[in-house]
Design a protein around this motif. Structure first.
Motif: not given
Length: 182
Positions: A90-94, A99-100, A113-114, A126-130
Motif C-alpha cells: 500500500a505505497v502512497p502515490f505521486t 501538478t501536471g 518521485a520513486s 497511508a496508500a493513495g495519492k499524495v
C-alpha cells in the motif's frame, strides 16, 4: 529512323495471377505437410556441452566425457511455505509531475518521485495519492541536491545510494542478485 512493330502485346489475364498464386500455395502446403509428418521429426542424442566443458585453461581442447546418470538420494527437507503469486504494498502515490507541469525538471524526476513514495511508505503514510502541494517542493529540493552533488538527470544505482544517504539520512545498500527471502 524509327522502327515500329506491328506485333500486338498480349494482355495479362487474371488467370495467370491465379495460377501463380495456386502454385505458390501448393508449394507451401507441401512444405508444411512435410515438416509436420511424425516420421520426419528430427531427434538428437547429442549431449549438451558448454565451452568450459571442452577447453582447458591453456586453450587445449578436451573431448567431453560420456554422460553418466547420477541418482542422488532425496534430501529430508521440508517443503518451504508456498509464496503468494503476488504481493501488493500500500505505497502512497505521486506522479513525477504532480501538478501536471511536464517541464524539463519534471520530465526527469522519476527517480526522485520513486524515492519519495518509498520513504513515505516506510514512514507510515497511508496508500493513495499524495497532495501535489506537498510533493512538488520536495522534488525541487531533491533535484537541487543532485545538482550540487554533481549528478545528472538520470542517476545510477550507486548515485541513488549516495543521494538517499545525503537527502534522507538513511543507510542504503545495493543488493546484487536478491533472493526471494531478501
Amino acid at each position: 529512323m524509327a522502327v515500329f512493330s506491328s506485333r500486338k502485346q498480349k494482355n495479362f489475364s487474371p488467370w495467370y495471377g491465379f495460377l501463380i498464386l495456386a502454385v505458390i500455395a501448393i508449394a507451401f502446403g507441401l512444405k508444411i505437410f512435410d515438416t509436420l509428418r511424425p516420421d520426419r521429426t528430427p531427434t538428437s542424442d547429442v549431449p549438451t556441452v558448454s565451452y568450459e566443458d571442452i577447453v582447458k585453461e591453456d586453450g587445449e581442447v578436451v573431448e567431453p566425457e560420456p554422460e553418466v546418470e547420477v541418482v542422488l538420494p532425496e534430501p529430508d527437507v521440508e517443503e518451504p511455505e508456498a509464496l503468494p503469486i503476488e504481493l501488493n504494498l500500500a505505497v502512497p502515490f505521486t506522479s513525477q509531475a504532480p501538478t501536471g507541469n511536464w517541464d524539463a525538471l519534471h520530465e526527469d524526476a522519476c527517480e526522485e518521485a520513486s524515492f519519495f513514495m518509498a520513504v513515505e511508505f516506510y514512514n507510515g503514510r497511508a496508500a493513495g495519492k499524495v497532495d501535489p502541494a506537498l510533493v512538488d517542493p520536495e522534488l525541487y529540493k531533491m533535484v537541487d541536491l543532485q545538482t550540487s552533488l554533481g549528478m545528472g538527470y538520470s542517476i545510477s544505482a550507486a548515485e541513488a545510494v549516495r543521494f538517499i544517504d545525503e537527502y534522507y539520512g538513511l543507510e542504503t545498500v545495493i543488493v546484487d542478485n536478491p533472493t526471494v527471502e531478501d
